[in-house]
Structures are given as C-alpha cells and as structure tokens.
Design a protein around this motif. Structure first.
Motif, short mmCIF file in Angstrom:
data_model
loop_
_atom_site.label_atom_id
_atom_site.label_comp_id
_atom_site.label_asym_id
_atom_site.label_seq_id
_atom_site.Cartn_x
_atom_site.Cartn_y
_atom_site.Cartn_z
N ILE A 99 -5.39 1.34 -2.26
CA ILE A 99 -6.51 1.27 -1.31
C ILE A 99 -7.07 -0.15 -1.21
CG2 ILE A 99 -8.86 2.07 -0.87
CD1 ILE A 99 -8.04 4.71 -2.21
N SER A 100 -7.03 -0.88 -2.34
CA SER A 100 -7.67 -2.20 -2.38
C SER A 100 -6.79 -3.32 -1.89
CB SER A 100 -8.15 -2.50 -3.80
OG SER A 100 -7.06 -2.55 -4.69
N ILE A 139 1.06 4.19 -3.00
CA ILE A 139 0.63 5.57 -2.76
C ILE A 139 1.76 6.54 -3.12
CG2 ILE A 139 -0.02 7.22 -0.97
CD1 ILE A 139 -1.54 4.93 0.41
N GLY A 191 0.79 -1.22 0.00
CA GLY A 191 0.00 0.00 0.00
C GLY A 191 0.82 1.27 0.00
N PHE A 203 -6.01 3.61 -6.45
CA PHE A 203 -7.09 2.66 -6.18
C PHE A 203 -6.53 1.28 -5.83
CE2 PHE A 203 -10.07 5.60 -8.33
CZ PHE A 203 -11.10 5.57 -7.39
#
Length: 245
Positions: free
Chosen positions: A243-244, A100, A96, A240
């Motif tokens: 986030i997933s 980002i 993650g 996305f």
C-alpha cells in the motif's frame, strides 16, 4: 538518539531475537518495521542484517548436526538466481501487485500452520524452485524474502529443532550474500552502524539464549502455530508495504 528511542530499540531487539531464538527466524520481520518508525532505513536494515547474521552463526553453530543440508543445497542455487532477477530484471516493475500477491500467498499458509493443517507426506522437493526464486527475488527487492523459504521448509521438515537449525543455516548463507552486496554498496561502511551493532550484541545474545530455553519447552504443534503467527504478521507487513510503495 534520545533515551526513549534507545529504550524502545532495546525492547524491540529483545523481543525480536527472543522469537528468533525460539523459531530460528522472524527477527527482521519484527525489528525492521518497528525500528523504522523512528530510525532511518539505511541505518536499520544494515544493523539488523549484521545482528541476523550473528544470530544465524550462533543458532546454526550450536546445532550444526541438526541442519538439513540436503534441503538447503536445493534452495541456494535458485535463491541466487532470484537475487539476480530481483536486482537486475524486476527492479523496474510495479512492486505493489507483486507484494499483494505474495501477502495473500503467505496468509493462506499462515492459516494452515495456525490450524495445523498438514498432509501426511512432505511437499515435493520440486516446490524448492518457486520458493527459492520467490524468496531470492523478493528479498533482493524488499528485504522480506524469508516467508517463501519458511513455508517450503516447514512443509518439508517436521522436527522443530531440525527446522530451527535449518532456518538459521539457510539465512546464514543468504546473509553472507547480502553482506557482500551491502559492502559493495557502502551501506556497511558507516561507523554508527558498527557502534550500534556492538552495543546491541550482548542484548541480542541474551535474547537468543532465552529463546533457546523456551524452544525446548515447546511441543511440535506449538512450534507450528508460532511459525503460523509469524507468517501471519509477515503477510500483514507485506500488505502494508504494498500500500505504501
């Protein structure tokens, strides 16, 4: 697969490879997230890999003399190191935060391209090292390694046709490496993938031809802004994914 899914798949591939014909990249960026909405990733990723590899051969082969091989030669060794890092060392790290950070980095350069903010001089070739390491690592882990390469090359090569041809030659090399790894993993040993590939191939070739015709009519500034739009889409897609996961 239902008729609605086949029609959607055709429309997605047509749009993705039309863009690929214009810019030399971006087909996977568009097609993989959309196809994955109704098809399994283990089918989508190998299929798009084969189609992208074919697109790289077509665009790179037709414009072989425009490829900047000196730029690619610097990227490939560090890209291979990045792939090794991605598959052996970084596979257990939390994905993650990495995604980002990469999304933010790509977003900044997308805005630079959209607003055509460039210095007069090309960026230093020293930036090839982090670009290739990041591209290889992220590509191995998440299949989204294109943006770091695109950012670097678009700040090294000013001519739009040279840039498109160089993208395709680079992604040919990267695709060949991934094909070997997918064969070893057995992901390309499925009949459904090959059937879909041969069925989709005429559509993809037609889209590449139309994109190539559109490329001729673009100015350098328009090409730069289109690259910026695709990088912007890429940054949102990476966010996305972050986030997933």
């Amino acid at each position: 697969m239902s008729f609605e899914h086949m029609a959607a798949m055709a429309a997605i591939l047509l749009a993705a490879y039309f863009i690929r014909g214009i810019t030399g990249f971006g087909s996977g960026l568009i097609s993989v997230p959309l196809l994955a909405l109704f098809l399994p990733l283990k089918f989508v990723v190998p299929l798009v890999l084969l189609l992208d590899f074919t697109a790289s051969i077509v665009i790179g082969g037709l414009h072989f003399k425009r490829v900047k091989w000196d730029e690619i030669g610097v990227l490939i060794p560090f890209g291979v190191v990045g792939v090794v890092l991605g598959t052996s060392l970084l596979i257990n790290l939390p994905p993650g935060p990495m995604l980002i950070a990469l999304a933010g980095f790509v977003f900044i350069f997308a805005l630079r391209s959209l607003f055509n903010i460039h210095g007069e001089k090309p960026v230093s070739r020293g930036w090839a090292v982090p670009a290739a390491l990041t591209g290889g690592t992220v590509g191995a882990l998440f299949g989204t390694g294109g943006p770091p390469y695109v950012i670097y090359l678009s700040h090294r090569i000013r001519d739009k046709s040279d840039l498109r041809a160089t993208f395709s030659a680079l992604f040919f090399t990267e695709g060949l490496t991934r094909i070997v790894s997918f064969l070893v993993a057995g992901l390309l040993m499925t009949a459904k993938v090959w059937i879909a590939y041969f069925v989709a191939l005429p559509l993809v070739l037609g889209a590449l031809y139309l994109g190539g015709r559109a490329h001729v009519g673009l100015s350098q500034a328009q090409m730069t802004r289109l690259v910026g739009i695709l990088l912007l889409v890429s940054s949102v897609s990476l966010l996305f994914k972050a986030i997933s996961v």
